[in-house]
Design a protein around this motif. Structure first.
Motif: not given
Length: 253
Positions: A131-138, A177-179, A197-198, A247-253
């Protein structure tokens, strides 16, 4: 017992993957640059779970560090059953303002490192299973500088590899994942709460890892923990890219 190798295991999601896999009875190989942090984590996990933990201090940005981990993953006499590609870092400025050498290191850790380790793992796992799990991001579903581009590549490559190698008993899952509450943003020099981000937009690391492991066990190519971020990903498919990039400029995910 199965053996899991986790990169970037000294903190954040990597340490949480180590804790949850150890609690399930897996022996571990933990990888990060800091030997001291790894030894502390290894001692904690050995005592709490009665498992074997191998410490491998390596900087995946360097050729020497990368080769040491590739060699361990390729070892068929002491095989790895689960590979978690989690190592990574973010950059605090926009692409044009960052030092280009920092950007090159960023590309190596997020693209070259998982590619090389997946290649090594597949050579050892095919036919035996793994099994290979790659941690990516939204962020990989949104246009935002090189971090998003790297994660987009990782998601696309994981989709293809899961379809291609599942017939050989190897599944590949991109966890997106997201934030998430970790030290990731602090390491970029950003204080908590400075992402715009709230609170509802933040996830907890144990929940992200639990869902990611569950989806990987089911053989899913892409795992997006939490309903709120599943909705975000669905919106990115229909909204104009200029709008999602803004919208993505508001933060880093």
């Amino acid at each position: 017992m199965p053996v899991a190798l986790i990169t970037g295991a000294s903190a954040g999601l990597g340490a949480e993957f180590a804790r949850q896999l150890a609690a399930r009875g897996a022996d571990l190989v933990v990888v990060a640059r800091s030997a001291g942090s790894l030894e502390a984590l290894a001692a904690e996990l050995r005592e709490a779970n009665g498992i074997a933990v191998e410490v491998l201090a390596a900087d995946l940005v360097t050729a020497e560090g990368m080769q040491s981990v590739v060699t361990r993953v390729s070892d068929t006499e002491h095989p790895i059953d689960v590979l978690v590609n989690n190592a990574g870092f973010g950059l605090p400025l926009h692409f044009a303002d960052n030092d280009i050498e920092d950007e090159v290191r960023h590309l190596r850790i997020h693209v070259e490192a998982p590619m090389r380790l997946m290649h090594a793992a597949l050579g050892a796992m095919r036919g035996r299973g793994g099994r290979i799990i790659n941690v990516a991001s939204v962020a990989g579903f949104i246009s935002r500088s090189t971090y998003s581009a790297c994660k987009q590549w990782l998601i696309g490559f994981s989709r293809w590899a899961n379809a291609e190698y599942s017939r050989d008993g190897v599944t590949v899952t991109a966890v997106c994942p997201g934030f998430t509450h970790t030290t990731f943003h602090e390491r970029m020099g950003l204080a908590p709460g400075h992402e715009g981000i709230p609170a509802i937009g933040w996830l907890n690391a144990p929940d992200v890892v639990r869902q990611g492991l569950r989806d990987a066990a089911r053989g899913k190519a892409v795992s997006v923990p939490s309903l709120r971020y599943k909705a975000v990903v669905a919106l990115t498919r229909v909204l104009p890219s200029a709008l999602t990039a803004g919208a993505a400029r508001r933060g880093r995910v």
